[in-house]
Motif scaffolding. Structure first.
Motif, PDB file in Angstrom:
ATOM      1  N   ARG A 671       0.742  -1.050  -0.122  1.00 27.02           N
ATOM      2  CA  ARG A 671       0.067   0.175  -0.046  1.00 27.02           C
ATOM      3  C   ARG A 671       0.914   1.324  -0.050  1.00 27.02           C
ATOM      4  O   ARG A 671       1.996   1.361   0.870  1.00 27.02           O
ATOM      5  N   VAL A 672       0.511   2.138  -0.757  1.00 26.85           N
ATOM      6  CA  VAL A 672       0.866   3.642  -0.901  1.00 26.85           C
ATOM      7  C   VAL A 672      -0.004   4.491  -0.609  1.00 26.85           C
ATOM      8  O   VAL A 672      -1.349   4.358  -1.088  1.00 26.85           O
ATOM      9  N   VAL A 686       3.284  17.340  -8.932  1.00 24.64           N
ATOM     10  CA  VAL A 686       4.394  16.749  -8.946  1.00 24.64           C
ATOM     11  C   VAL A 686       4.432  15.207  -9.659  1.00 24.64           C
ATOM     12  O   VAL A 686       3.121  14.627  -9.313  1.00 24.64           O
ATOM     13  N   ARG A 687       5.371  14.707 -10.440  1.00 20.85           N
ATOM     14  CA  ARG A 687       5.215  13.603 -10.841  1.00 20.85           C
ATOM     15  C   ARG A 687       6.133  12.779 -10.353  1.00 20.85           C
ATOM     16  O   ARG A 687       7.518  13.064 -10.573  1.00 20.85           O
ATOM     17  N   SER A 697       5.412  -1.753  -8.866  1.00 18.48           N
ATOM     18  CA  SER A 697       5.776  -0.090  -9.058  1.00 18.48           C
ATOM     19  C   SER A 697       4.559   0.507  -9.536  1.00 18.48           C
ATOM     20  O   SER A 697       3.851   0.057 -10.035  1.00 18.48           O
ATOM     21  N   VAL A 698       4.880   1.952  -9.566  1.00 18.61           N
ATOM     22  CA  VAL A 698       3.875   2.834  -9.940  1.00 18.61           C
ATOM     23  C   VAL A 698       4.256   4.179 -10.300  1.00 18.61           C
ATOM     24  O   VAL A 698       5.456   4.714  -9.829  1.00 18.61           O
ATOM     25  N   ASP A 699       3.721   4.712 -11.258  1.00 24.58           N
ATOM     26  CA  ASP A 699       4.016   6.100 -11.705  1.00 24.58           C
ATOM     27  C   ASP A 699       2.792   7.020 -11.193  1.00 24.58           C
ATOM     28  O   ASP A 699       1.611   6.623 -11.713  1.00 24.58           O
ATOM     29  N   LEU A 700       2.991   8.043 -10.606  1.00 24.99           N
ATOM     30  CA  LEU A 700       1.975   8.832  -9.995  1.00 24.99           C
ATOM     31  C   LEU A 700       2.339  10.198 -10.435  1.00 24.99           C
ATOM     32  O   LEU A 700       3.075  10.844 -10.403  1.00 24.99           O
ATOM     33  N   ASP A 712      -3.141  10.673  -9.442  1.00 28.19           N
ATOM     34  CA  ASP A 712      -3.670   9.972 -10.658  1.00 28.19           C
ATOM     35  C   ASP A 712      -2.529   8.825 -10.911  1.00 28.19           C
ATOM     36  O   ASP A 712      -1.460   9.176 -10.797  1.00 28.19           O
ATOM     37  N   ILE A 713      -3.224   7.662 -10.913  1.00 23.67           N
ATOM     38  CA  ILE A 713      -2.222   6.594 -11.292  1.00 23.67           C
ATOM     39  C   ILE A 713      -1.858   6.671 -12.812  1.00 23.67           C
ATOM     40  O   ILE A 713      -2.778   6.358 -13.471  1.00 23.67           O
ATOM     41  N   GLU A 714      -0.630   6.842 -13.379  1.00 17.37           N
ATOM     42  CA  GLU A 714      -0.359   6.798 -14.543  1.00 17.37           C
ATOM     43  C   GLU A 714      -0.117   5.454 -15.210  1.00 17.37           C
ATOM     44  O   GLU A 714      -0.399   4.918 -16.268  1.00 17.37           O
TER      45      GLU A 714
END
Length: 726
Positions: A671-672, A686-687, A697-700, A712-714
């Motif tokens: 969890r994040v 902020v990206r 892994s995740v890009d946010l 937003d989850i990219e």
């Protein structure tokens, strides 16, 4: 030196000094670092005895080069530009000739010859290349020359410590292509500075190398200089310049910070983030236990326990492997027995490691020194936080005996008088008097300005201890050590009640700086109280009052929170610890509101330090600045001998940003979580790319909208939940 008055340089024996009013006395410096070697140059790329005397080429706490000056036809070139490359690998200087009249009678006008000077460090060596380009229509036959010297001063000598006696300088050894300067220390180690030049025409003496060059019109030629720091007969590798630089670039790619990718809408914030990352990559050194961030250049380019632990904590959310390296190193060097001379006790985590002559001879106690009261609880805090961030059971089990030993130290040695608080009182006659992070001798005092008598219990140290017990209790429960977990939770709750009873000061509306040896409060408004907020030790009803105190004009300068308030007796905005502003201190204070709805404290700190980064060279936040109040149209007042770069100052931006975003990562729950995320007005988004949690892994992208921040989850890979609490 023809353009300078002869009286500008004063010689006493073998030492040279430059008058303060001389144009040479420019103390703006350029810094390079690789492992145990660092260099401080002036803007010309030279080493001069100016400013605070910190210039030089240093290796293993010894200055191997104390003078280096490039001349063209006997004169100092004119400076065009000077900068360390953004990745901190290379120092690049552009110079040109002044008006010259050569012995041949030829006149070379100002700006005819361009000198492009580059430098880098690798494996105890300094590599230099000078490319000379003739932009004139006539050939030029001219001498380049390097003048050099080595005092082999110990880093503590450079800082001002006087020695009763020193070793001996040995006669220089001059050959056709090199010169070796040597010193036999009182430790019987022979330290050598070997200077080599690529030019076959080079002429060496014991203090200079002269390079006759001929440059045709619109042509160029290059010469290379290598300076090696050696001891006890070792010979450094003779890599050529291009091979060495390729290897240096490769070493930086394996740094645990190499994958950090944060981009924002604010270019000033991007500059600050990128500079901080570059500095941290440079300061992070490979040890036998893993990566470790050296504290700072020039005075603290070595392992410091407290600094490494705090730096790793600041970066834990983006680079947890750094924390693993810090924990492994400090576990391997944990004290196992009592040694009062170095303030060591079983289970204690070290304060500092030094490798120089004075440390080896115990002229200073810092060879391996344990005089810090907070390194041990911070070790436990980081161990628990690392486990929470990564779920790395195997590693935590490997250092579990060290965790237990650290807990035992807090219980049996840290509590000097058995009252439940952790105190300090130095054992070593030559050790530190004050052993918290504010370790100046005058940093702990009563409201009337008198120095407090020990043993001293600092307020923030109790917060560290509370967090240490709480976090290790959680890990112990996971490992099935239920009795230990329960014991630690009881001890933490007992400490919390006792702390709020005895440290809270109604008169100040915040927590007292410290308790003295008879438990009298040091009733001083300080940033230390702000460092208590993140741990959870503060009672909820007292959080708001403490935050209001921190944001009051007496403590908040406009750039950040001061170490002590302007109303206190010992307040001095130019003092190291009694009125200055420290970025890492502010980052820890900001962390106190990570999970709060009201993020004003963190946002004010982020905005203040962001503005500060605009005024500092290279957007690099120094160790500290002076605590003068911010005024319209006026920049900050810098502290003249602050380390820069400094690891925990570089790490500050990451912890402050985490605090504003309310970011928490729990690997065991995949969890994040973002608690009430907020951004200042100057930052629209902020990206964060490739934020890794276990195998996922995740890009946010976090974007500010009116009174809220949307997440937003990219991209998402693997099993990972992203939760936003508003």
């Amino acid at each position: 030196m023809a353009n300078q008055k002869p009286s500008d340089i004063i010689e006493f024996g073998n030492e040279y000094y430059i008058r303060a009013q001389s144009s040479l006395a420019d103390d703006r410096t350029r810094v390079l670092l690789d492992g145990n070697t660092f260099a401080v140059f002036d803007r010309y790329g030279d080493i001069q005895p100016v400013g605070f005397g910190q210039q030089g080429l240093f290796c293993r706490d010894t200055r191997y080069l104390s003078r280096l000056e490039l001349q063209i036809a006997g004169q100092r070139p004119l400076l065009l530009s000077s900068a360390v490359r953004e990745d901190n690998l290379l120092l690049v200087i552009d110079l040109t000739n002044p008006d010259l009249e050569l012995p041949s009678g030829q006149v070379v006008p100002n700006g005819t010859v361009h000198l492009h000077r580059t430098k880098y460090l690798l494996d105890g060596m300094c590599f230099e290349e000078v490319t000379a380009h003739n932009y004139g229509d006539e050939p030029v036959e001219i001498n380049l020359a390097f003048t050099f010297g080595a005092d082999f001063a110990d880093i503590f000598e450079v800082r001002g410590t006087e020695r009763a006696r020193r070793g001996v300088l040995l006669p220089p050894t001059v050959t056709n292509g090199s010169v070796v300067l040597s010193y036999r220390g009182l430790d019987n180690i022979v330290r050598r500075t070997a200077v080599q030049c690529s030019a076959s025409t080079a002429v060496f003496t014991d203090s200079a190398v002269t390079l006759p060059i001929r440059i045709g019109p619109h042509e160029e030629t290059a010469v290379r200089l290598t300076i090696a720091c050696e001891q006890n007969g070792e010979n450094r590798s003779t890599l050529n310049h291009h091979q060495g630089f390729a290897r240096l670039k490769q070493t930086r790619t394996v740094c645990p910070l190499a994958g950090v990718d944060i981009f924002t809408s604010n270019e000033q914030l991007n500059d600050w983030l990128n500079r901080s990352l570059a500095d941290l990559r440079m300061l992070t050194v490979a040890t036998s236990s893993g990566p470790y961030p050296y504290a700072g250049v020039p005075w603290f380019s070595t392992v410091f326990g407290r600094d490494g632990l705090i730096t790793a904590a600041e970066l834990l959310w983006v680079a947890p492997d750094l924390a693993r390296g810090v924990l492994a190193y400090l576990a391997a060097t944990q004290a196992s027995h009592r040694d009062p001379e170095i303030d060591a006790e079983p289970g204690k985590i070290l304060h500092e490691v030094r490798n120089g002559e004075m440390a080896q001879l115990r002229e200073v106690p810092f060879g391996r020194y344990y005089g810090s009261v907070d390194s041990t609880p911070l070790f436990l805090v980081l161990a628990g936080a690392y486990y929470e961030r990564t779920g790395d059971r195997e590693f935590l089990r490997s250092i579990w005996p060290n965790v237990i030993a650290a807990l035992d130290w807090m219980e049996h040695y840290g509590d000097v008088d058995g009252d439940g608080f952790i105190e300090y009182a130095r054992k070593s006659e030559h050790g530190l008097v004050q052993q918290g992070w504010k370790d100046s001798h005058d940093s702990v005092f009563y409201s009337d300005g008198r120095s407090a008598s020990g043993p001293i219990a600092l307020c923030e140290v109790q917060a560290y201890v509370y967090a240490a017990r709480s976090k290790i209790a959680s890990a112990a429960g996971d490992f099935g050590f239920d009795e230990l977990a329960a014991k630690l939770r009881r001890a933490a709750e007992h400490l919390k009640k006792k702390f709020n009873d005895e440290f809270w000061c109604d008169e100040l509306s915040t927590y007292a700086l410290a308790l003295d040896g008879v438990k009298r409060q040091c009733r001083v408004r300080s940033s230390n109280a702000g460092q208590c907020l993140w741990s959870g030790i503060a009672q909820p009803g007292r959080l708001r009052s403490t935050i209001e105190s921190l944001l009051s004009p007496a403590l908040f300068s406009g750039w950040g929170v001061r170490t002590i308030a302007t109303v206190e007796k010992r307040y001095n905005p130019m003092s190291y610890h009694n009125g200055s502003v420290w970025p890492h201190d502010n980052a820890i204070i900001a962390a106190g509101v990570t999970q709060f709805r009201d993020k004003e404290l963190a946002l004010r700190i982020l905005s203040g330090l962001l503005d500060l980064s605009v005024f500092t060279e290279l957007h690099r936040l120094p160790e500290l600045i002076c605590g003068f109040a911010r005024e319209p149209g006026k920049g900050p007042t810098l502290y003249p001998v602050a380390c820069s770069p400094q690891a925990w100052a570089s790490g500050a931006v990451f912890l402050i940003l985490q605090s504003c975003l309310g970011l928490s990562i729990r690997a065991r729950e995949s969890r994040v979580c973002f608690y009430y995320p907020a951004l200042p007005d100057a930052v629209e988004f902020v990206r964060i790319r490739d934020l890794r949690v276990g195998q996922a892994s995740v890009d946010l992208v976090l974007e500010r909208h009116a009174e809220t921040v949307l997440v937003d989850i990219e991209r998402r890979s693997g099993d990972l939940d992203v939760v936003v609490i508003k």
